[in-house]
Design a protein around this motif. Structure first.
Motif, PDB file in Angstrom:
ATOM      1  N   ILE A 274       0.836  -1.211   0.000  1.00 48.90           N
ATOM      2  CA  ILE A 274       0.000   0.000   0.000  1.00 48.90           C
ATOM      3  C   ILE A 274       0.866   1.254   0.000  1.00 48.90           C
ATOM      4  N   GLN A 277       1.948   1.902  -3.498  1.00 46.95           N
ATOM      5  CA  GLN A 277       0.836   2.410  -4.301  1.00 46.95           C
ATOM      6  C   GLN A 277       0.561   3.884  -3.995  1.00 46.95           C
ATOM      7  N   TYR A 278       0.443   4.204  -2.705  1.00 55.90           N
ATOM      8  CA  TYR A 278       0.215   5.601  -2.312  1.00 55.90           C
ATOM      9  C   TYR A 278       1.340   6.501  -2.817  1.00 55.90           C
ATOM     10  N   SER A 310      -5.682   9.255  -3.897  1.00 59.53           N
ATOM     11  CA  SER A 310      -5.618   8.168  -2.914  1.00 59.53           C
ATOM     12  C   SER A 310      -6.947   7.447  -2.710  1.00 59.53           C
ATOM     13  N   ILE A 313      -7.227   3.624  -3.539  1.00 62.32           N
ATOM     14  CA  ILE A 313      -6.451   2.755  -2.645  1.00 62.32           C
ATOM     15  C   ILE A 313      -7.119   2.678  -1.281  1.00 62.32           C
TER      16      ILE A 313
END
Length: 525
Positions: A274, A277-278, A310, A313
């Motif tokens: 994560i 991804q962020y 964001s 996600i």
């Protein structure tokens, strides 16, 4: 060298690299062999990560592959021994038995098995005997010393988080609820501060200062276990340096693309992280930000773009978003960036500043808790097909890139369609939830009204102080997450059938985090 800028920015080259990356990553992610002899009762490996909470020792161990190890201390003396002597990359010999990680108990909630698999970990070793056979090298001993020093301090949860990026001791509930978790992940902001201070200190050394900064960033990445956000920020600085030195003319977006590609070639499992991804998605979107002279206007647009980027996600993992995040960031970003974070590091160098750091934490915690009480901006986002989030991101990219009004109008329409997705299901559903101990059932009507019957509750017994865990788990947050994943933001009715703890033990925790319109009790004793 003159041709390199054109080659690196060529659309055809980028497409070829993307295709090659997809093929290589797919082969490594899905075709690896993880069959081991699970009948063995011993394991030898090196400690990659460690956590001691209460009477439990948790380790990430590297042997032929990576494993999670759990060990329960038998005495307080034994616990103190491992607190003082166990270090990173120490070689351990363990005896016990292998098991598989448990899958999630309640749908759409945290899946421990999937979480470990996404980190290339497939087995757990439950140890009944642990012995240290060899200490790690000097670098790992320094890392252990720094970690132990931070843990021994008052406010160790904040020290450990802000210095090492380790949130194992930090209560992140309200921080995540308010959408400010990014402030406690070591990222570009932190690396920029380091580079700023190092440049001021070593500026007279000319180009040699860059070597010092590079060595520092390399060591800091090592301290933080090479987390994706630290690697991205550090490599961005290095890429900028190379870009300027050789006049490559690569813009920020191209540099972000190549850094992400390099990291995924090294470790394809980063794609599931994560933090990765962020870090890359938000950083890429922020490259379209138009600079503004007014700090707070610039901060507002930065926060807005970061929030919009964001959403897929956050919604895909937690099934709720806080629309007030953009407003909260106007206070929390400057407070953490320019007050809390610098004072944290200064108090490490000057212990006399520890009381000041405590006061700053108190101010932060008080305001953070106050903001978490304001819930009208929190909306549930149901689990939807991933393709819908890809469509959302494509529209967002087009809106940022072209600045055309039609994309800015389409974006909220797409988001609204995602929010309304659950109404397509007109059926009535009954769910029987696995809450470990006790019973809990959820009824969802065709018009998306939710009725929960009992909450479950894990009965705990009095223990010695040294065995009590700092972070206590409860099923209330899992129940809330599941309800949110259905696109439901509140409970219409909570029914408590009787007063046994295994039926109503989580009720108080649940009503503290989820709106409940009506509670019906059994009127018996």
């Amino acid at each position: 060298m003159k041709k390199w800028p054109h080659i690196l920015q060529s659309k055809y080259v980028i497409i070829i690299i993307l295709l090659f990356l997809i093929i290589i990553c797919s082969l490594r992610l899905f075709n690896s062999n993880h069959d081991i002899d699970t009948t063995k009762d011993n394991l030898v490996g090196k400690v990659l990560n460690k956590k001691i909470d209460g009477d439990t020792l948790s380790l990430t161990l590297k042997s032929k592959e990576k494993y999670i190890v759990y060990y329960t201390f038998k005495t307080k003396k034994e616990k103190n021994y491992y607190v003082n002597n166990l270090g990173f990359y120490d070689t351990l010999e363990l005896y016990g038995e292998f098991s598989y990680p448990s899958a999630r108990k309640i749908p759409n909630t945290f899946n421990y098995q999937k979480y470990l698999n996404n980190k290339n970990i497939y087995y757990i070793f439950n140890a009944n005997k642990v012995s240290i056979t060899k200490k790690g090298n000097i670098l790992f001993q320094i890392k252990t010393k720094i970690m132990n020093t931070l843990i021994s301090k008052d406010n160790n949860d904040y020290f450990l988080t802000m210095v090492m990026g380790n949130t194992t001791l930090l209560d992140t509930g309200n921080i995540r609820f308010n959408g400010i978790s990014h402030l406690f992940a070591i990222s570009g902001m932190h690396i920029s501060l380091f580079i700023f201070f190092l440049t001021k200190i070593f500026g007279r050394l000319g180009n040699k200062k860059n070597i010092i900064i590079l060595l520092f960033l390399s060591f800091y990445a090592f301290l933080t276990s090479f987390t994706p956000s630290v690697l991205r920020a550090s490599l961005m600085w290095l890429a900028s340096l190379i870009n300027d030195k050789y006049n490559l003319g690569l813009n920020t977006r191209i540099r972000i693309f190549y850094i992400a590609t390099i990291l995924l070639f090294i470790n394809p499992f980063f794609i599931y992280d994560i933090g990765f991804q962020y870090s890359f998605l938000i950083s890429y979107c922020l490259t379209y930000l138009i600079p503004r002279k007014n700090y707070f206007i610039s901060l507002f647009y930065t926060s807005l773009i970061a929030f919009l980027a964001s959403i897929p996600i956050t919604a895909s993992n937690y099934y709720s978003i806080n629309l007030l995040t953009v407003i909260w960031n106007l206070f929390f970003v400057p407070f953490v960036s320019f007050i809390l974070y610098p004072i944290c590091f200064l108090s490490l160098l000057i212990p006399l500043l520890n009381p000041l750091f405590s006061k700053c934490i108190l101010i932060f915690s008080s305001i953070n808790n106050l903001c978490s009480k304001i819930t009208f901006g929190v909306i549930a986002v149901s689990k939807v097909p991933t393709i819908l989030w890809f469509i959302y991101l494509i529209i967002l990219f087009m809106a940022l890139k072209t600045k055309k009004r039609k994309y800015k109008l389409i974006l909220p329409i797409v988001f609204l369609a995602i929010l309304l997705f659950p109404i397509l299901d007109k059926a009535c559903h009954v769910y029987y939830l696995n809450v470990s101990q006790g019973d809990s059932s959820l009824i969802v009507t065709p018009n998306k009204k939710a009725v929960l019957i009992d909450t479950g509750g894990l009965v705990s017994f009095k223990k010695e102080d040294w065995t009590v865990k700092i972070k206590k788990t409860n099923n209330a947050s899992n129940i809330k997450t599941f309800i949110n994943s259905l696109g439901i933001n509140e409970l219409e009715i909570l029914i408590i059938t009787h007063g046994d703890y295994d039926h109503m033990g989580e009720a108080v925790n649940l009503v503290n985090i989820l709106k409940v319109k009506k509670v019906i009790f059994n009127c018996g004793e």
